[in-house]
Design an enzyme around this catalytic site. Structure first.
Site, mmCIF file in Angstrom:
data_model
loop_
_atom_site.group_PDB
_atom_site.id
_atom_site.type_symbol
_atom_site.label_atom_id
_atom_site.label_comp_id
_atom_site.label_asym_id
_atom_site.label_seq_id
_atom_site.Cartn_x
_atom_site.Cartn_y
_atom_site.Cartn_z
ATOM 1 N N CYS A 187 0.913 -1.218 -0.032
ATOM 2 C CA CYS A 187 -0.079 0.206 0.112
ATOM 3 C C CYS A 187 0.923 1.425 0.210
ATOM 4 C CB CYS A 187 -0.935 -0.092 1.329
ATOM 5 S SG CYS A 187 -2.491 1.269 1.005
ATOM 6 N N HIS A 207 -3.933 -4.423 -0.275
ATOM 7 C CA HIS A 207 -3.324 -5.198 1.105
ATOM 8 C C HIS A 207 -3.556 -6.892 0.984
ATOM 9 C CE1 HIS A 207 -2.934 -1.696 3.358
ATOM 10 N NE2 HIS A 207 -4.088 -0.998 2.733
ATOM 11 N N GLU A 254 -2.578 -8.832 3.203
ATOM 12 C CA GLU A 254 -2.943 -9.296 4.439
ATOM 13 C C GLU A 254 -4.260 -9.025 4.814
ATOM 14 O OE1 GLU A 254 -2.240 -4.588 5.074
ATOM 15 O OE2 GLU A 254 -1.466 -6.214 3.723
#
Length: 189
Positions: A71, A170, A172
């Site tokens: 990001c 992202h 994650e």
């Protein structure tokens, strides 16, 4: 960096031995270095500069040692970022500038597909998968293996350039697809 702990957990989930550190020697010695980031370009870069980490990132990239930007951690890898008319010099390991997207709705928040190029290590086995984005700014061009997405206009969703990899989205927060992408990155170390 707001996504630090979620990135740590996601990497551990796919088998990484993760150490969150501001110790520059540890960062320089790591098998892989992740540069996470959430929020404003200038603020993320100021955090990197506050601990003197910019040269470590640049030296790792120059030496062909793995770095993954996520990001805003991807955005600061570029030459510069233009937020609210203020241009901030970036780390300069990727050519190009980050600027506000031209789109009817900002931020670009939610799930989106990406178009990965042939030969992508990050996106191996991930054709047609969706990833989670939260951003209003992005690079629209750079070199290397460039993965694109679209929100109002095409933008750089990810880039792979030697041992340097970065994602605007992202991983994650991208469920199983994000976990597979992180596992692909780990497998490349």
């Amino acid at each position: 960096s707001g996504n630090l702990r979620s990135a740590e957990r996601a990497l551990a989930r796919v088998g990484a031995d993760v150490s969150v550190t501001a110790d520059l020697d540890a960062a320089a010695a790591a098998d892989g270095l992740v540069v996470p980031g959430v929020g404003a370009y200038a603020a993320c870069l100021a955090g990197i500069e506050a601990v003197g980490a910019g040269p470590v990132v640049a030296e790792r990239v120059a030496a062909g040692r793995p770095v993954l930007g996520i990001c805003v951690g991807m955005q600061v890898l570029f030459d510069a970022g233009d937020e609210h008319g203020v241009v901030t010099k970036g780390l300069g390991v990727l050519p190009g500038e980050v600027r506000r997207l031209v789109a009817p709705v900002l931020p670009h928040m939610g799930w989106n597909t990406v178009a990965a190029p042939a030969g992508s290590v990050l996106f191996d086995g991930l054709a047609g998968q969706r990833f989670y984005f939260v951003h209003s700014y992005a690079a629209t061009a750079t070199d290397g293996l460039v993965t694109t997405a679209e929100h109002g206009e095409p933008f750089v969703a990810a880039v792979e350039r030697g041992a340097l990899a970065a994602t605007q989205f992202h991983p994650e927060k991208s469920g199983d697809a994000g976990a597979r992408l992180l596992a692909n990155w780990l497998g490349s170390l």
